[in-house]
Design a protein around this motif. Structure first.
Motif, PDB file in Angstrom:
ATOM      1  N   PRO A  31      18.567   2.701  51.487  1.00 39.72           N
ATOM      2  CA  PRO A  31      18.116   3.073  50.140  1.00 39.72           C
ATOM      3  C   PRO A  31      19.253   3.428  49.194  1.00 39.72           C
ATOM      4  CG  PRO A  31      16.796   4.176  51.799  1.00 39.72           C
ATOM      5  CD  PRO A  31      17.913   3.484  52.521  1.00 39.72           C
ATOM      6  N   SER A  32      20.360   3.903  49.698  1.00 43.00           N
ATOM      7  CA  SER A  32      21.476   4.270  48.822  1.00 43.00           C
ATOM      8  C   SER A  32      22.147   3.043  48.205  1.00 43.00           C
ATOM      9  CB  SER A  32      22.497   5.108  49.601  1.00 43.00           C
ATOM     10  OG  SER A  32      23.007   4.336  50.697  1.00 43.00           O
ATOM     11  N   ALA A  33      21.916   1.852  48.760  1.00 45.65           N
ATOM     12  CA  ALA A  33      22.526   0.628  48.230  1.00 45.65           C
ATOM     13  C   ALA A  33      21.781   0.086  47.016  1.00 45.65           C
ATOM     14  CB  ALA A  33      22.583  -0.435  49.320  1.00 45.65           C
ATOM     15  N   ILE A  34      20.546   0.555  46.793  1.00 46.28           N
ATOM     16  CA  ILE A  34      19.743   0.065  45.666  1.00 46.28           C
ATOM     17  C   ILE A  34      19.879   1.049  44.521  1.00 46.28           C
ATOM     18  CG2 ILE A  34      17.436  -0.551  44.879  1.00 46.28           C
ATOM     19  CD1 ILE A  34      16.758  -1.153  47.802  1.00 46.28           C
ATOM     20  N   PRO A  35      20.362   0.598  43.351  1.00 44.54           N
ATOM     21  CA  PRO A  35      20.503   1.527  42.221  1.00 44.54           C
ATOM     22  C   PRO A  35      19.133   1.947  41.688  1.00 44.54           C
ATOM     23  CG  PRO A  35      20.999  -0.703  41.529  1.00 44.54           C
ATOM     24  CD  PRO A  35      20.779  -0.748  43.012  1.00 44.54           C
ATOM     25  N   PRO A  36      19.048   3.130  41.070  1.00 40.22           N
ATOM     26  CA  PRO A  36      17.781   3.556  40.464  1.00 40.22           C
ATOM     27  C   PRO A  36      17.355   2.575  39.379  1.00 40.22           C
ATOM     28  CG  PRO A  36      19.381   5.344  40.462  1.00 40.22           C
ATOM     29  CD  PRO A  36      20.082   4.119  40.933  1.00 40.22           C
ATOM     30  N   ILE A  37      16.059   2.531  39.119  1.00 38.38           N
ATOM     31  CA  ILE A  37      15.515   1.580  38.146  1.00 38.38           C
ATOM     32  C   ILE A  37      16.122   1.773  36.767  1.00 38.38           C
ATOM     33  CG2 ILE A  37      13.410   0.901  36.915  1.00 38.38           C
ATOM     34  CD1 ILE A  37      11.897   1.388  39.495  1.00 38.38           C
TER      35      ILE A  37
END
Length: 105
Positions: A4-10
């Motif tokens: 999850p840390s690899a996906i930037p916030p929306i």
């Protein structure tokens, strides 16, 4: 699996330009604007009578029917001009007769 840390916030993602058309091209290719949608039925208050009128519209947006009907609205207006003391064309009931006084025994 992607952590999850690899996906930037929306909120930090930029717009996807592959789905965006330039404004000039969008205006040139769009057909005539459609009429705005209206609720069906719609309701309004008749100011002269103070009652709610429901209006049913057809596909073109014209009023097809009302509740109360136009004939009933005209009857309400007519009764209002006459004074409106009668209900549905019936005369007001006469007062009850008083019973005769009781005779002393």
């Amino acid at each position: 699996m992607i952590p999850p840390s690899a996906i930037p916030p929306i909120a930090s993602r930029g717009p996807d330009s592959s789905h965006v058309r330039p404004a000039a091209a969008a205006a040139a290719t769009s057909p005539d604007p459609r009429p705005t949608a209206q609720p069906n039925p719609s309701m309004r208050i008749d100011p002269s009578l103070g009652i709610v009128v429901m209006e049913f519209r057809d596909r073109s947006g014209a009023i097809a029917a009302t509740l109360p009907t136009q004939r009933e609205l005209d009857a309400y207006r007519s009764a209002q001009r006459r004074g409106g003391t009668e209900q549905h064309g019936a005369a007001q009931p006469s007062p009850r007769p008083t019973p005769p006084p009781a005779e002393p025994v």
